[in-house]
Design a protein around this motif. Structure first.
Motif, short mmCIF file in Angstrom:
data_model
loop_
_atom_site.label_atom_id
_atom_site.label_comp_id
_atom_site.label_asym_id
_atom_site.label_seq_id
_atom_site.Cartn_x
_atom_site.Cartn_y
_atom_site.Cartn_z
N LYS A 31 -12.21 -0.99 29.30
CA LYS A 31 -13.16 0.04 29.71
C LYS A 31 -14.53 -0.58 30.00
O LYS A 31 -15.18 -0.26 31.01
CB LYS A 31 -13.29 1.09 28.60
CG LYS A 31 -14.21 2.28 28.92
CD LYS A 31 -14.12 3.30 27.77
CE LYS A 31 -14.89 4.57 28.10
NZ LYS A 31 -16.34 4.39 28.01
N ALA A 34 -14.37 -2.44 33.35
CA ALA A 34 -14.33 -1.50 34.48
C ALA A 34 -15.70 -0.90 34.74
O ALA A 34 -16.16 -0.81 35.89
CB ALA A 34 -13.31 -0.41 34.21
N GLU A 35 -16.38 -0.48 33.68
CA GLU A 35 -17.66 0.19 33.84
C GLU A 35 -18.80 -0.78 34.18
O GLU A 35 -19.80 -0.39 34.80
CB GLU A 35 -18.00 0.96 32.56
CG GLU A 35 -17.05 2.14 32.32
CD GLU A 35 -17.34 2.86 31.02
OE1 GLU A 35 -18.11 2.30 30.18
OE2 GLU A 35 -16.79 3.96 30.81
N PRO A 41 -14.50 2.58 39.74
CA PRO A 41 -13.28 2.45 38.93
C PRO A 41 -12.63 3.81 38.68
O PRO A 41 -13.31 4.81 38.44
CB PRO A 41 -13.79 1.85 37.62
CG PRO A 41 -15.22 2.28 37.53
CD PRO A 41 -15.72 2.33 38.94
N VAL A 42 -11.31 3.82 38.78
CA VAL A 42 -10.52 5.02 38.52
C VAL A 42 -9.56 4.71 37.37
O VAL A 42 -8.84 3.71 37.40
CB VAL A 42 -9.72 5.44 39.77
CG1 VAL A 42 -8.81 6.62 39.45
CG2 VAL A 42 -10.67 5.78 40.91
N CYS A 43 -9.55 5.58 36.36
CA CYS A 43 -8.67 5.38 35.22
C CYS A 43 -7.25 5.82 35.59
O CYS A 43 -7.04 6.96 35.98
CB CYS A 43 -9.17 6.18 34.02
SG CYS A 43 -8.18 5.96 32.53
N TYR A 53 -7.70 0.71 34.46
CA TYR A 53 -8.58 1.13 35.55
C TYR A 53 -8.32 0.27 36.79
O TYR A 53 -7.98 -0.91 36.67
CB TYR A 53 -10.05 0.95 35.16
CG TYR A 53 -10.48 1.70 33.93
CD1 TYR A 53 -11.10 2.93 34.02
CD2 TYR A 53 -10.27 1.16 32.66
CE1 TYR A 53 -11.51 3.63 32.88
CE2 TYR A 53 -10.66 1.83 31.52
CZ TYR A 53 -11.28 3.07 31.63
OH TYR A 53 -11.67 3.75 30.50
N THR A 54 -8.55 0.86 37.94
CA THR A 54 -8.53 0.12 39.20
C THR A 54 -9.83 0.39 39.95
O THR A 54 -10.28 1.54 40.03
CB THR A 54 -7.34 0.51 40.08
OG1 THR A 54 -6.12 0.18 39.39
CG2 THR A 54 -7.36 -0.22 41.41
N SER A 63 -7.43 -4.51 39.07
CA SER A 63 -7.18 -3.60 37.96
C SER A 63 -7.45 -4.32 36.64
O SER A 63 -7.40 -5.55 36.56
CB SER A 63 -5.73 -3.10 37.98
OG SER A 63 -5.49 -2.28 39.10
#
Length: 238
Positions: A31, A34-35, A41-43, A53-54, A63
């Motif tokens: 997380k 990704a952030e 980012p999409v969970c 996430y990607t 990812s």
């Protein structure tokens, strides 16, 4: 085994996951990456709180997903990524305990090989001992990036152990005398799964503690401070 998605462990649909997956053990580290690093980012997964996430990084689709602790856990997630989701490359970005004298807290270790005390490889019914190794091209790129950005890395053999609280006080010294750099709990299974699937894998490790000297990082530092390792992994993602 049927290659149906979503799986019991991953809610992603086909196409939700990039060809390259960065895989920390801790889902909260996934997380954080990704952030912090990915654009938009999409969970794609929250099953068992194993967050995935990607997004994009410098124009590349990447990812990131947690693996959990231990070889059985990363064995499940990496198998599904390779076989069910068309993933080509998994880069493990984890923590490890440094056991070689020249390995210290916050050093980045590139595990080109992974010794193990696990029975994970028995499923392949080989007529001898398999030597789990990482992808040379990925390792070469990681070393090059680290040199260009003045990041200290150490390349060599690591130990993937089935036990965190081991009962044998002589075990780590025995591995140390064979030149093993650090101990962790996942890489050998990842390398075996990659070999069996004809895919690629590499293990990058930040040293979080040194059992022989008592050096250590806090749990929060382990989650958020391994930026050099993360940036190497993102740079070599394809």
């Amino acid at each position: 085994m049927a290659t149906t998605t979503p799986t019991p462990h991953n809610a992603a649909n086909p196409g939700d996951i990039a060809k390259t997956v960065l895989m920390p053990g801790d889902p909260l580290r996934a997380k954080f990456i990704a952030e912090t690093y990915l654009e938009n980012p999409v969970c794609f997964n929250t099953v068992r709180n194993m967050l995935g996430y990607t997004g994009t990084y410098q124009g590349k689709r990447v990812s990131v997903m947690g693996s959990g602790m231990g070889m059985p856990s990363i064995g499940i997630y990496s198998y599904e990524l390779y076989h069910f989701y068309d993933v080509e490359t998994i880069i493990r970005i984890g923590s490890a305990g440094g056991i070689a004298d020249h390995v210290h807290v916050r050093d980045v270790v590139i595990g080109i090989g992974a010794c193990t005390d696990s029975n994970y490889g028995s499923q392949f019914h080989l007529p001898g001992a398999f030597a789990p190794i990482g992808d040379f091209t990925l390792a070469q790129k990681a070393v090059q990036y680290a040199q260009e950005h003045k990041i200290h890395t150490i390349v060599g053999n690591v130990l993937s152990s089935d036990t965190f609280y081991g009962d044998d006080p002589d075990a780590l010294p025995a591995w140390k005398k064979m030149g093993v750099l650090a101990v962790e709990m996942e890489s050998a299974a990842l390398y075996m799964n990659a070999a069996r699937a004809g895919k690629r894998a590499l293990c990058l490790l930040t040293i979080s503690d040194c059992p022989f000297t008592g050096e250590s990082l806090s749990a929060e530092e382990r989650q958020t401070s391994f930026r050099e390792m993360m940036e190497i992994a993102l740079a070599i993602a394809e």
